[in-house]
Scaffold this active site. Structure first.
Site, PDB file in Angstrom:
ATOM      1  N   ARG A  52       0.834  -1.211   0.000  1.00 60.90           N
ATOM      2  CA  ARG A  52       0.000   0.000   0.000  1.00 60.90           C
ATOM      3  C   ARG A  52       0.868   1.262   0.000  1.00 60.90           C
ATOM      4  O   ARG A  52       0.552   2.249  -0.658  1.00 60.90           O
ATOM      5  CB  ARG A  52      -0.963  -0.006   1.193  1.00 60.90           C
ATOM      6  CG  ARG A  52      -2.018   1.086   1.105  1.00 60.90           C
ATOM      7  CD  ARG A  52      -3.112   0.928   2.150  1.00 60.90           C
ATOM      8  NE  ARG A  52      -2.614   1.137   3.499  1.00 60.90           N
ATOM      9  CZ  ARG A  52      -3.358   1.010   4.594  1.00 60.90           C
ATOM     10  NH1 ARG A  52      -4.636   0.677   4.500  1.00 60.90           N
ATOM     11  NH2 ARG A  52      -2.845   1.214   5.793  1.00 60.90           N
ATOM     12  N   LYS A 151      -2.455   7.117   1.064  1.00 60.97           N
ATOM     13  CA  LYS A 151      -2.199   7.425   2.474  1.00 60.97           C
ATOM     14  C   LYS A 151      -1.072   8.458   2.493  1.00 60.97           C
ATOM     15  O   LYS A 151       0.107   8.127   2.651  1.00 60.97           O
ATOM     16  CB  LYS A 151      -1.838   6.135   3.226  1.00 60.97           C
ATOM     17  CG  LYS A 151      -2.159   6.221   4.704  1.00 60.97           C
ATOM     18  CD  LYS A 151      -2.250   4.852   5.338  1.00 60.97           C
ATOM     19  CE  LYS A 151      -2.161   4.939   6.850  1.00 60.97           C
ATOM     20  NZ  LYS A 151      -3.148   5.796   7.496  1.00 60.97           N
TER      21      LYS A 151
HETATM   22  N1  PXG Z   1      -9.213   5.159   7.167  1.00 60.78           N
HETATM   23  C1  PXG Z   1      -8.253   6.093   7.264  1.00 60.78           C
HETATM   24  C2  PXG Z   1      -8.513   7.444   6.738  1.00 60.78           C
HETATM   25  C3  PXG Z   1      -7.024   5.764   7.847  1.00 60.78           C
HETATM   26  O1  PXG Z   1      -6.054   6.666   7.926  1.00 60.78           O
HETATM   27  C4  PXG Z   1      -7.855   3.520   8.229  1.00 60.78           C
HETATM   28  C5  PXG Z   1      -9.033   3.901   7.629  1.00 60.78           C
HETATM   29  C6  PXG Z   1      -7.689   2.103   8.683  1.00 60.78           C
HETATM   30  O2  PXG Z   1      -6.746   1.432   7.872  1.00 60.78           O
HETATM   31  P1  PXG Z   1      -5.849   0.229   8.410  1.00 60.78           P
HETATM   32  O3  PXG Z   1      -5.070  -0.193   7.230  1.00 60.78           O
HETATM   33  O4  PXG Z   1      -4.991   0.764   9.512  1.00 60.78           O
HETATM   34  O5  PXG Z   1      -6.779  -0.818   8.884  1.00 60.78           O
HETATM   35  C7  PXG Z   1      -6.822   4.450   8.342  1.00 60.78           C
HETATM   36  C8  PXG Z   1      -5.537   4.060   8.976  1.00 60.78           C
HETATM   37  C9  PXG Z   1      -2.820   7.072  13.513  1.00 60.78           C
HETATM   38  C10 PXG Z   1      -3.057   5.948  12.590  1.00 60.78           C
HETATM   39  O6  PXG Z   1      -1.721   7.148  14.051  1.00 60.78           O
HETATM   40  C11 PXG Z   1      -3.942   6.072  11.555  1.00 60.78           C
HETATM   41  C12 PXG Z   1      -4.134   4.986  10.726  1.00 60.78           C
HETATM   42  C13 PXG Z   1      -3.467   3.845  10.916  1.00 60.78           C
HETATM   43  C14 PXG Z   1      -2.583   3.757  11.961  1.00 60.78           C
HETATM   44  C15 PXG Z   1      -2.374   4.819  12.800  1.00 60.78           C
HETATM   45  O7  PXG Z   1      -3.738   7.871  13.713  1.00 60.78           O
HETATM   46  N2  PXG Z   1      -5.005   5.125   9.723  1.00 60.78           N
END
Ligand code: PXG
Length: 285
Positions: A52, A151
Site C-alpha cells: 500500500r 495514504k
Molecule cells: N481510514 C483512514 C482514513 C485511515 O487513515 C484507516 C481507515 C484504517 O486502515 P488500516 O489499514 O490501519 O486498517 C486508516 C488508517 C494514527 C493511525 O496514528 C492512523 C491509521 C493507521 C494507523 C495509525 O492515527 N489510519
C-alpha cells in the site's frame, strides 16, 4: 532512553534522525506513510502495508529509493533495535529536500523513515462499553480531488473532522462523502451489522481501503457471516443492530451511539464480539 530510528539506509539514535526544513514532506505534506503493528514479534500484514505504501507513492509519482523487501526489512530491524515485540511502527517516505516551490522535480533524495514505538491504546472501557461518535461537518475529500486511497502526509481533511469529534467529546468522528454517504471515520473504517449481515462502504464511497477492514471481512466469511460492500447513509447506521470501527491503531472497536442515537441495544453486539475475538486470535497466529 533514546530510540533507534531507521533513516534511509541505517539505524540512528533519534537525536540524529532529522529532516531538512526544505523537505517537501514538511513544507507541503508531500509524502506517504503507513501505520503498522507487531504482535508477539511478528508484524501484522507487513507485505500488504508495504504494497500500500508503494501504491500510494506510485500514485503521487514518488520513487521510493529502496526495494519493497528492503523496506520490509527496515520495519523488522527498527522493531528489533528497540526490543519491541508488541509495537507500533510509523513508516514515512517524504519527497525530500528541494527548493521553496511546489515542483517535486526540484527535490532530491526522498527520506525513508521508520519509527518503532510502543502502542498507546484507547482506554479499555471503550472496547468494553463501546464508543460514542458524531458525524463531522467536514466531508471526506472527493476522489476526483485527491484519492482517499492515497495514504499521504496530508491528513488535514481527517484532522479537521477529528477536531470536530473531540470538540463534541468523542475520540472518533464519522465522515460522509460529498454525496452524503457514509465513508469512514478519521482513522478507521466503519461496519454495521443488519439482520445478521455485515455491511461496509465500498471503496468508491471514498475511503482508505483499510488492511484491518480487509482482515475483518475475511474473518466474517470464515465465521459464516455474509459480508457485503454497500452504500450506506447515516440512517443505516442509526438503525443498525451493531456498529464497529476497524483500524491498525484501534483494531476492532464497538460503536454504541451515533449523533445521539443509540445503536442496537446500546452495548457491543454478538457479531462485533465474535469478530473482535477472531481478530485477536488472527494477529497472534
Ligand atoms: N481510514 C483512514 C482514513 C485511515 O487513515 C484507516 C481507515 C484504517 O486502515 P488500516 O489499514 O490501519 O486498517 C486508516 C488508517 C494514527 C493511525 O496514528 C492512523 C491509521 C493507521 C494507523 C495509525 O492515527 N489510519
Amino acid at each position: 532512553m533514546s530510540r533507534m530510528i531507521f533513516m534511509n539506509d541505517r539505524l540512528v539514535p533519534e537525536e540524529q534522525a532529522v529532516v531538512s526544513v526544505f523537505d517537501h514532506g514538511l513544507l507541503y505534506g508531500d509524502g506517504v506513510f503507513e501505520g503498522l503493528r507487531s504482535y508477539g514479534g511478528k508484524v501484522f500484514r507487513l507485505a500488504e502495508h508495504v504494497d500500500r505504501l508503494f501504491a500510494s507513492a506510485r500514485s503521487i509519482c514518488l520513487e521510493i529509493p529502496m526495494s519493497k523487501a528492503a523496506v520490509a526489512k527496515a520495519v523488522v530491524d527498527a522493531l528489533a533495535a528497540n526490543k519491541l515485540s508488541d509495537g507500533y511502527v510509523r513508516l514515512v517516505v517524504t519527497r525530500g529536500a528541494g527548493s521553496l516551490g511546489l515542483d517535486p522535480n526540484k527535490t532530491k533524495h526522498p527520506q525513508v523513515i521508520v519509527i518503532a514505538d510502543t502502542i498507546s491504546l484507547y482506554p479499555r472501557e471503550y472496547y468494553e462499553r463501546g464508543l460514542r461518535i458524531v458525524t463531522a461537518a467536514t466531508q471526506r475529500t472527493q476522489s476526483a480531488a485527491l484519492s482517499p486511497r492515497i495514504k499521504s502526509l496530508n491528513y488535514l481533511n481527517n484532522i479537521m473532522a477529528k477536531l470536530e469529534g473531540l470538540q463534541a467529546g468523542c475520540i472518533e468522528a464519522l465522515m460522509l462523502n460529498h454525496k452524503g454517504e457514509v465513508a469512514e471515520c478519521t482513522g478507521d473504517n466503519v461496519f454495521v451489522v443488519r439482520g445478521g449481515r455485515l455491511l461496509t462502504p465500498p471503496p468508491d464511497a471514498g475511503i482508505l481501503e483499510g488492511i484491518t477492514r480487509g482482515a475483518v471481512m475475511e474473518l466474517a466469511v470464515a465465521a459464516g457471516v455474509d459480508c457485503r460492500e454497500v452504500t450506506l447513509v447515516r440512517h443505516d447506521l442509526y438503525t443498525a443492530d451493531e456498529c464497529f470501527l476497524t483500524g491498525t491503531a484501534a483494531e476492532v472497536i464497538p460503536v454504541v451511539e451515533i449523533d445521539g442515537r443509540t445503536v442496537g441495544s446500546g452495548a457491543p453486539g454478538p457479531v462485533t464480539k465474535r469478530l473482535t475475538d477472531d481478530f485477536h486470535a488472527l494477529v497472534r497466529r
